[in-house]
Design a protein around this motif. Structure first.
Motif, PDB file in Angstrom:
ATOM      1  N   PHE A 113       0.840  -1.197   0.000  1.00 46.98           N
ATOM      2  CA  PHE A 113       0.000   0.000   0.000  1.00 46.98           C
ATOM      3  C   PHE A 113       0.879   1.253   0.000  1.00 46.98           C
ATOM      4  O   PHE A 113       2.018   1.239   0.497  1.00 46.98           O
ATOM      5  N   PRO A 114       0.388   2.379  -0.541  1.00 51.87           N
ATOM      6  CA  PRO A 114       1.156   3.632  -0.469  1.00 51.87           C
ATOM      7  C   PRO A 114       1.192   4.160   0.959  1.00 51.87           C
ATOM      8  O   PRO A 114       0.384   3.763   1.809  1.00 51.87           O
ATOM      9  N   LYS A 115       2.151   5.029   1.227  1.00 53.45           N
ATOM     10  CA  LYS A 115       2.324   5.600   2.566  1.00 53.45           C
ATOM     11  C   LYS A 115       2.332   7.126   2.482  1.00 53.45           C
ATOM     12  O   LYS A 115       2.984   7.696   1.612  1.00 53.45           O
ATOM     13  N   ASP A 138       9.358   8.966  -1.936  1.00 52.79           N
ATOM     14  CA  ASP A 138       9.248   8.943  -3.393  1.00 52.79           C
ATOM     15  C   ASP A 138       8.693  10.232  -3.976  1.00 52.79           C
ATOM     16  O   ASP A 138       8.927  10.545  -5.143  1.00 52.79           O
ATOM     17  N   ALA A 139       7.930  10.969  -3.191  1.00 49.55           N
ATOM     18  CA  ALA A 139       7.365  12.237  -3.672  1.00 49.55           C
ATOM     19  C   ALA A 139       7.187  13.169  -2.483  1.00 49.55           C
ATOM     20  O   ALA A 139       6.915  12.733  -1.366  1.00 49.55           O
ATOM     21  N   GLY A 177       2.001   4.687  -5.813  1.00 45.32           N
ATOM     22  CA  GLY A 177       2.591   3.877  -4.753  1.00 45.32           C
ATOM     23  C   GLY A 177       3.784   4.575  -4.114  1.00 45.32           C
ATOM     24  O   GLY A 177       4.125   5.715  -4.430  1.00 45.32           O
ATOM     25  N   GLY A 178       4.412   3.896  -3.194  1.00 46.65           N
ATOM     26  CA  GLY A 178       5.571   4.466  -2.510  1.00 46.65           C
ATOM     27  C   GLY A 178       5.173   5.363  -1.357  1.00 46.65           C
ATOM     28  O   GLY A 178       4.037   5.345  -0.877  1.00 46.65           O
ATOM     29  N   THR A 179       6.129   6.180  -0.910  1.00 50.73           N
ATOM     30  CA  THR A 179       5.941   7.051   0.246  1.00 50.73           C
ATOM     31  C   THR A 179       5.893   8.504  -0.210  1.00 50.73           C
ATOM     32  O   THR A 179       6.757   8.963  -0.956  1.00 50.73           O
TER      33      THR A 179
END
Length: 265
Positions: A113-115, A138-139, A177-179
């Motif tokens: 899951f994304p964070k 990531d962003a 996705g990602g953080t």
């Protein structure tokens, strides 16, 4: 502070069908025995005292499930998500034991899951310094950066447009996705809820990074910042600031004046 903020809720009538769930959620922020003791001591009417005693009877059925131990072997983000989902399931009466909590959280065990990390705190409290120091991001969505790209980070005239642009970037980043870090003051529940709406839609783990710095230190820091805010703006932020309670997000980090996580709930 959580005791001060939450104990008056026990003085007021509450639907009995929702009372257990409400008490479970209160327990994330404060010990229920202590919370009811404070509520008793501050109840000034017979009606309020009756509500506190009725609540205390229901609180006897609320217990800790020991969820931290149940998910101790998982990666930190995955464990935090599983604990939060299990706590909510317990609050709603869907589970009643650790074994049931483990079984009910299998869908989040993959950690895919994304964070979202959402900073919370007044100007100059150290939100950006903390957020920029996080690894594995990531962003990064900063409302100040978006204002600066328009010409001036101090220009508040286009706040609505800046917010919409930021929320759009957040949505796209979480979809990938990602953080993702959301760097803004997020002083009130309403401001936080706009971000939460997108995070829930993207099934993201929500972490509040709440930066707690006393007023004198904020004033001192503001005088030496590269981009200080006017003193009346800082005073207004402190007046409006309503920190989130534990349980408002899947996970809460309390960041001290040194810029490190001093407690995780």
């Amino acid at each position: 502070a959580d005791l001060v903020g939450l104990h008056p809720t026990l003085h007021r009538p509450y639907p009995d069908e929702d009372r257990r769930a409400g008490l479970v959620r209160l327990s994330y922020a404060a010990d229920l025995g202590l919370l009811h003791a404070v509520a008793r001591a501050t109840a000034h009417t017979d009606a309020a005292r009756e509500q506190v005693e009725w609540s205390a009877l229901h609180a006897e059925d609320v217990r800790s499930l020991g969820l931290r131990e149940a998910f101790a072997g998982l990666p930190a983000d995955t464990a935090a998500r599983c604990r939060a989902e299990a706590r909510e399931a317990y609050a709603l009466g869907r589970i009643g034991s650790v074994d049931e909590a483990v079984a009910a959280t299998w869908r989040w065990r993959s950690g895919t899951f994304p964070k979202l990390v959402q900073t919370v705190g007044p100007a100059g409290s150290g939100k950006t310094t903390f957020a920029r120091g996080l690894t594995g991001v990531d962003a990064y969505v900063s409302l100040d950066d978006l204002r600066e790209a328009r010409g001036s980070r101090a220009d508040q005239r286009a706040n609505g447009e800046v917010l919409r642009e930021g929320l759009g970037r957040l949505d796209r980043a979480l979809a990938g996705g990602g953080t993702v870090v959301w760097d803004a003051t997020s002083l009130t529940k309403q401001q936080r809820s706009l971000v939460h709406g997108i995070a829930h839609r993207r099934d993201a783990l929500i972490t509040h990074a709440v930066v707690l710095v006393d007023e004198d230190e904020l004033v001192r820091r503001n005088a030496h910042r590269e981009h200080p805010v006017p003193p009346d703006v800082l005073t207004g932020q402190l007046r409006r600031f309503v920190p989130p309670y534990p349980g408002d997000a899947h996970r809460t980090w309390y960041i001290g004046a040194a810029g490190t996580v001093e407690e995780e709930v």
